[in-house]
Design an enzyme around this catalytic site. Structure first.
Site, PDB file in Angstrom:
ATOM      1  N   GLU A   1      -5.915  -8.291   0.723  1.00 45.73           N
ATOM      2  CA  GLU A   1      -6.532  -8.034   2.026  1.00 45.73           C
ATOM      3  C   GLU A   1      -8.028  -7.807   1.839  1.00 45.73           C
ATOM      4  O   GLU A   1      -8.439  -7.161   0.875  1.00 45.73           O
ATOM      5  CB  GLU A   1      -5.942  -6.769   2.692  1.00 45.73           C
ATOM      6  CG  GLU A   1      -4.494  -6.883   3.113  1.00 45.73           C
ATOM      7  CD  GLU A   1      -4.008  -5.626   3.846  1.00 45.73           C
ATOM      8  OE1 GLU A   1      -4.857  -4.833   4.313  1.00 45.73           O
ATOM      9  OE2 GLU A   1      -2.788  -5.444   3.940  1.00 45.73           O
TER      10      GLU A   1
ATOM     11  N   GLU B   1       0.779  -1.246   0.000  1.00 44.71           N
ATOM     12  CA  GLU B   1       0.000   0.000   0.000  1.00 44.71           C
ATOM     13  C   GLU B   1       0.808   1.292   0.000  1.00 44.71           C
ATOM     14  O   GLU B   1       0.667   2.122   0.915  1.00 44.71           O
ATOM     15  CB  GLU B   1      -0.942   0.026   1.225  1.00 44.71           C
ATOM     16  CG  GLU B   1      -1.977  -1.071   1.217  1.00 44.71           C
ATOM     17  CD  GLU B   1      -3.004  -0.954   2.362  1.00 44.71           C
ATOM     18  OE1 GLU B   1      -2.815  -0.120   3.261  1.00 44.71           O
ATOM     19  OE2 GLU B   1      -3.990  -1.708   2.320  1.00 44.71           O
TER      20      GLU B   1
END
Ligand SMILES: *[C@@H]1O[C@H](CO)[C@@H](O)[C@H](O)[C@H]1NC(C)=O
Ligand SMILES: *[C@@H]1O[C@H](CO)[C@@H](O)[C@H](O)[C@H]1NC(C)=O
Ligand SMILES: CC(=O)N[C@H]1CO[C@H](CO)[C@@H](O)[C@@H]1O
Length: 609
Positions: free
Chosen positions: A482, A380
């Site tokens: 995720e 991320e």
């Protein structure tokens, strides 16, 4: 918070104790057998002695007196017998090259001193159990460092022999020489020794080991239980605050939060992959970093070996990069992005490439070829990092990793941009580079406010469509690294230490308005944070359907990794707790609800829970 009070598992410690006690407990009723064993051992000892005598006269084996406590390489007490024994009994029966092996491609840091000489003991002719070194066996330069196995808190399944050998500058100490790739996670997937095949036709079903080697306040609030004014909000501030005590605190967490039992339970749940987040200080620290250097490294390596034991394939995930790639607490340091961006941005980007250079040299070893399925470059990165700079760093990292011999599929994050953003970017890598997206409805006021049935339809329709088009006409290979079952952002510390929730309107950007479906004060976080045993049947049905809707959507791509396996007190973020509460399917590969089925009737389930 009102929910599950059970502390993190400490199953490892009592287990070990039992094992160790069992090893040393004399068994009186087996005296006869013992005498037979002694007889055999003496005979064996005579044979060994003859062999040793021959070797010694041929000057093949170097003999050192056992009483010489100052020698630097005395770690191999009784090694002549144990090394020979382990070398002659490979753990895999298949004989295939890729199934088992011993790694020889190691480099040594300390030259000739690093390789233990076989050491013969003149006082005993019976093979001893592997003896662990004592303090004086560790060369003084390495005493007290992570290479000093005598300082390790937990020895379970670690090889206690001292070695200064490194690969890519990263220690192999703690690892056994052989490995076994014969296990399969379940009967529906190939054993590690066989190729997985196409992830487009056989998607990964995995789980993250979040909050383990990269700690996060919401996963283990007990590690962050300080007065708010102390400012302990991330691993950086915690490590700084703890100072010299940080290593012991973190090692205790590494040793107890995730144990072998977790890997077993993950396979038992029908999962076939684990994503293991870890951060750069497993490899290097810079300047005045307070981070604990390299203690997590051996736990990462042991975790991979435990995954292997249960046939689980591994996705490596560099979760914290130098300078922080996203400014969030889970990057290790909350505040600002210092990777690519900022005064030291270029320096930190280069450091991250250096880390990948080391890591990929290490993970190019034969023992990792069949188990590391995915190699994650950066978790991320913030979306304020310009796309062209991020893409160019990604291409550089890819090349380093590939050139060092890692064949695993490399993974790059969508960096919280839409999947379409990546259409036409980073092309030409075929199936060896996959786009990783993380899907949540709870960090967005609009998505959060969807009613129960709407959330399920959103997964089945919107996410399915987005992922399918990313695979077919967008970037290409796409996976969901995720996602979670959470349907509110109520979990304590989820939005950072000291931040409230959008759901109840206590988070800063909600300006006091609850962003739940009813948009009023009925949306309390007390209900959302209650223990699952207090959930109504209807709410449980919703949660289970919601989880399966996501699984089915994400299987339209290369598969999924739930976030996360275990939490101290956030059941809707814990696959393990979800299973126990009956809100996760008993087996990840058996579905009792498909997106083509009608959305169940949730009866009188109020929309504010
Ligand atoms: C390494 O070998 C030792 C001794 O045979 C064993 O006790 C240990 O469990 C092994 N570790 C792993 C991860 O297999
Ligand atoms: C333990 O480590 C040492 C040093 O790397 C190695 O020589 C030995 O073979 C290992 N033991 C096992 C059981 O693999
Ligand atoms: C302030 C901050 O960095 N908060 C983040 C902490 O981590 C959670 C997820 O673990 C994020 O949702 C927060 O935004």
């Amino acid at each position: 918070m009102a929910s599950n009070p059970s502390p993190p598992s400490s199953a490892g410690t009592p287990d070990n104790r039992t094992k160790i006690e069992a090893l040393y407990k004399p068994k009186n009723n087996r005296k006869k057998k013992l005498w037979i064993c002694v007889g055999i051992s003496v005979a064996f000892g005579v044979v060994v002695a003859i062999v040793l005598a021959v070797l010694i006269t041929q000057n093949i084996l170097h003999v050192k007196a056992k009483t010489d406590a100052t020698r630097p390489d005395a770690n191999a007490a009784a090694a002549s017998t144990t090394t020979a024994a382990s070398a002659s009994t490979p753990t895999s029966g298949s004989g295939a090259d890729e199934d088992a092996g011993a790694d020889s491609a190691t480099t040594t840091r300390a030259g000739s001193r690093s390789r233990p000489h076989a050491t013969a003991s003149t006082t005993s002719s019976v093979p001893e159990a592997t003896a662990c070194p004592t303090k004086s066996d560790i060369p003084s330069a390495d005493r007290g460092t992570d290479l000093d196995t005598t300082t390790w808190l937990d020895m379970t399944d670690f090889n206690c022999s001292y070695t200064s050998e490194t690969v890519g500058g990263l220690p192999i100490v703690g690892l056994n020489s052989s490995w076994d790739n014969s296990k399969q996670a379940n009967s529906g997937v190939p054993p590690l020794s066989k190729p997985w095949g196409s992830y487009a036709s056989r998607p990964a079903r995995g789980v993250n080991l979040g909050g383990w080697l990269s700690i996060e306040p919401f996963i283990t609030p007990s590690l962050f239980a300080y007065d708010f004014s102390a400012g302990i909000v991330d691993e950086y501030s915690l490590s700084k605050y703890l100072g010299k005590k940080a290593a012991a605190t973190l090692e205790k967490h590494y040793a107890t939060f995730i144990t072998e039992q977790d890997f077993k339970s993950i396979a038992d749940a029908g999962l076939d992959h684990v994503r293991i987040p870890f951060s750069y200080w497993a490899v290097a620290v810079y300047d005045s970093d307070p981070f604990v250097f390299r203690v997590s490294w051996r736990y990462l390596l042991r975790g991979i070996e435990w995954a292997r034991k249960y046939g689980l394939r591994v996705k490596l995930d560099l979760h914290g990069l130098p300078g922080s790639q996203n400014s969030w607490n889970h990057s290790g340091r909350q505040g600002q992005i210092g990777f690519i961006l900022g005064q030291n941005g270029a320096k930190n980007a280069q450091r991250a490439l250096d880390i990948h250079d080391q890591l990929s040299k290490f993970f190019a070893q034969d023992r990792y070829k069949n188990i590391i399925a995915f190699y994650g470059l950066a978790n991320e990165p913030g979306n304020s990092i310009p796309l062209d700079q991020l893409a160019s760093w990604t291409a550089d990292a890819y090349k380093i990793v590939r050139d060092n011999g890692v064949d695993a599929v490399q993974v790059f994050s969508d960096s919280l941009r839409s999947l379409q953003t990546w259409e036409g970017e980073l092309q030409g890598y075929g199936d060896s580079l996959v786009l990783d997206t993380h899907e949540y409805v709870i960090f967005d006021n609009g998505l959060l406010a969807m009613k129960h049935a709407a959330k399920i339809s959103f997964a089945c329709d919107t996410w399915t469509q987005q992922i399918e088009s990313s695979v077919k006409s967008g970037f290409g290979p796409t996976m969901v690294g995720e996602w979670s079952q959470a349907d509110t952002d109520c979990t304590k510390y989820l939005n950072g230490v000291g931040n409230g929730a959008r759901w109840s309107g206590t988070f800063s950007d909600t300006k006091g308005t609850p962003r739940c479906p009813t948009g009023d004060e009925q949306c309390s976080c007390d209900l959302a944070n209650a223990d699952p045993s207090q959930f109504s049947t209807e709410y449980k049905l919703f949660l289970k359907t919601w989880a399966q809707a996501q699984m089915r959507a994400f299987e339209k791509g290369w598969g999924w990794f739930y976030w996360t396996w275990k939490t101290e007190a956030a059941p809707l973020w814990s696959y393990q707790a979800g299973l126990a509460a009956g809100i996760m399917p008993e087996s990840a590969y058996k579905s009792d609800w498909e997106c083509s089925d009608p959305v169940p009737n949730f009866g009188k389930l109020p929309e504010y829970i």
